[in-house]
Design an enzyme around this catalytic site. Sequence first.
Site, PDB file in Angstrom:
ATOM      1  N   HIS A 506       0.831  -1.214   0.000  1.00 28.51           N
ATOM      2  CA  HIS A 506       0.000   0.000   0.000  1.00 28.51           C
ATOM      3  C   HIS A 506       0.860   1.256   0.000  1.00 28.51           C
ATOM      4  O   HIS A 506       0.685   2.151  -0.838  1.00 28.51           O
ATOM      5  CB  HIS A 506      -0.923   0.000   1.218  1.00 28.51           C
ATOM      6  N   GLU A 507       1.780   1.338   0.940  1.00 23.88           N
ATOM      7  CA  GLU A 507       2.583   2.553   1.043  1.00 23.88           C
ATOM      8  C   GLU A 507       3.476   2.750  -0.177  1.00 23.88           C
ATOM      9  O   GLU A 507       3.749   3.880  -0.581  1.00 23.88           O
ATOM     10  CB  GLU A 507       3.421   2.536   2.326  1.00 23.88           C
ATOM     11  N   HIS A 510       1.754   4.754  -2.755  1.00 24.08           N
ATOM     12  CA  HIS A 510       1.939   6.198  -2.575  1.00 24.08           C
ATOM     13  C   HIS A 510       3.300   6.636  -3.112  1.00 24.08           C
ATOM     14  O   HIS A 510       3.426   7.685  -3.753  1.00 24.08           O
ATOM     15  CB  HIS A 510       1.868   6.555  -1.091  1.00 24.08           C
ATOM     16  N   HIS A 513       3.243   6.984  -6.780  1.00 21.69           N
ATOM     17  CA  HIS A 513       2.514   8.198  -7.142  1.00 21.69           C
ATOM     18  C   HIS A 513       3.447   9.413  -7.085  1.00 21.69           C
ATOM     19  O   HIS A 513       3.401  10.300  -7.951  1.00 21.69           O
ATOM     20  CB  HIS A 513       1.329   8.375  -6.201  1.00 21.69           C
TER      21      HIS A 513
END
Length: 758
Positions: A506-507, A510, A513
């Site tokens: 998940h991280e 980020h 991104h």
Amino acid sequence: MRIPFVLAATLALSAPVLAQTVPTQAASAASATAANALIAPSPLPLQYPPFDKIRDEDIGPALEQGMAEQLKEVQAIASNPQAPTFDNTIVALERSGRLLQRANALLGNLVGADANPARLKLQGDFAPRMAAHRDAIALNAQLFARVESLWQRRTTLGLDAQEQRLVERHYNSLVRAGAKLDDAGKARMKAINAELATLGARFNQNVLSEVNDSAVVVDKAEDLAGLSDEQIAGAAAAAKARGLEGKYLIALLNTTGQPVLAQLENRALRERIYKASVARGSRGNEFDNTALVSRVATLRAERARLLGFATHADFVLSDETARTPKAVNAMLSQLAPAAVAAARREGQDLQAMIDREQAARHQPSFPLAAWDWSFYTEKVRAAKYGFDESQLKPYLEMRNVLENGVFYAAGQLYGLTFKERKDLPVYHKDVLVYDVFNADGTQLAIFLADMYARPSKRGGAWMNAYVDQSGLFNQKPVVANHLNIPKPADGKPTLLTWDEVNTMFHEFGHALHGMFSNVKYPSMAGTRVPRDFVEYPSQVNEMWATWPSVLANYAKHYKTGEAMPRDLLDKVLAAHKFNQGFATTEYLSAAMLDQRWHQLTLDQVPAASGVMDFEAKALRADGFDYAAVPPRYRTPYFSHIMGGYAAGYYAYIWSEVLDADTVEWFKANGGLKRELGDVFRDRLLSQGGSQEALTLFRSVVGHEPEIAPLLERRGLVIDKPMAATNAGDKPAKRAATKTAPKTATQGATKPAEKAATK
């Protein structure tokens, strides 16, 4: 003596005179500046921070100088005798404040990742001053007049779409900061913001202190039955570090649930740990946050009213994709009954397991409690699927998951490669550093991985940027991921839970991104997108944790290197929906609690003594009256809503609608394929905030958001599910077949190429 910030711009203009009249002081200041490693951009690759050169005493002077420089720059823009243009106003604002941004980002990142008394004091001292500094810019009438003039003429200035959007963003930002208020309103706005900044810093410091203060001390090793030898050794080492030789310390994370509750056989100890966890921030001690919560909610409600909004939630959501509290309430209230019903069904299975076990022991049964949930969940998982968490962990060694799982998936999907480097300084010895390269061999970014929990680190998991991508400044990103994985004793392997594996993926979503950002203007870069959109790409990246080829590449025994047995791997995949009632309920109850706090009008906010009672009543009113599943965060340690997620914690489930739709798009078009990764990168991840969020989503999946994939993923059944996440959107009829992109870049929207130099 510090110079009041309101005079900084004036004094900066008179610096040459001061230099002539006080030469000794000027020379001393110049010497101090030269010795301060924060003042000039870092000479290290990609402006990576020189952590080994930066002293805590450098940060304050850098912030001071940065504020003075930016105020001087902004005043020059505001008082420019030339008519406002895109370049001399908007681009000039984008160029301002580089030193301040660098110093402020460093302080914020270090306070989160490795706090110490000096850094915490700096944060507390500068929080209200930074708020005042932002207000001095946002409430500058001359500046607003120039920006408003451009906003009014934005369609006639010959700007491209991205430049028009940038004008609109600057205008809206100033309006939302109070630029249209009268003098009395502006004065009150400044006072509110200063107090909120001080309270926010104090809240976060209390949370960190309370987590450490609430750690549970255990006297006997036998009470830790169920933990691995490595975990027990780690608990002994933690106790020794606090001067508790011969004892064992169970450190807490900043969530209601604690990982060890899934393993500890001693029910009394489980209860003790759970109660220590949920009492944090409301114990009446020096770290009690209830008064802070009441005051923050009051100030936020007052600020919203000052700006013409009914509540803080109305104010926040008007700038998100959700737009209104009504839209958020509609989704959350639709999901909540189904989630609680699913959790109760799961609870019945757990209770049946408890009853059987107690009967087999010829002992009376007991009702399922919150501190029993994780423990008996593992037993039910083993009974239903033939495995439990302890069987998985030997195959989930941390570095292997990172390098052969997270990085491997990014390599397959986007062509990235990673090379660890040990020549760059780090702020803590546990931090790993990697160069990140594109498929053509060019450097994309530098990535830091800070995985371990420690007393100086705040709870949770997050991504931050030390250097943001910017075409304007020709900058490439330096980004970091932070988790809170318990560190084992020296020489022992770091074996992850499945939740920790998922969080790592998940991280890194980020991080992608931030690293893939390819825009010109800094204020549009990376994750500068609506809060209820920012979690979407990171949640999509979670899908690769269970993608068969990725899972097979990293799920290998830490001792033997043998792959996870196929039957165990299949069981993991089959159990993907297991315990989703609990997971959804604990999240939704926190999300709705956030909305309840921020949908209060000014006269409805409870006093400090009523904070916990308000929480209890709000949870009951929303149907979360199932004590076995408490909210993921309770109000006094709900750091998200004291920070950037105020009225925005719903963003995870809102974003998950987009995520689930996008996962379906990936699967329908072949899954882990480079051409799909290129489309997702080019059309969405690289665009930052340069386009409307839902426009970016539609450019990838080709249709409006639909909630059905999310419901199927979580195993929830609801009546008449809503069709789209944005209440203002009318869902388009979806084509019967999904269309795969013809080429990797076809249809991709690229950033404007226009040069905007001064």
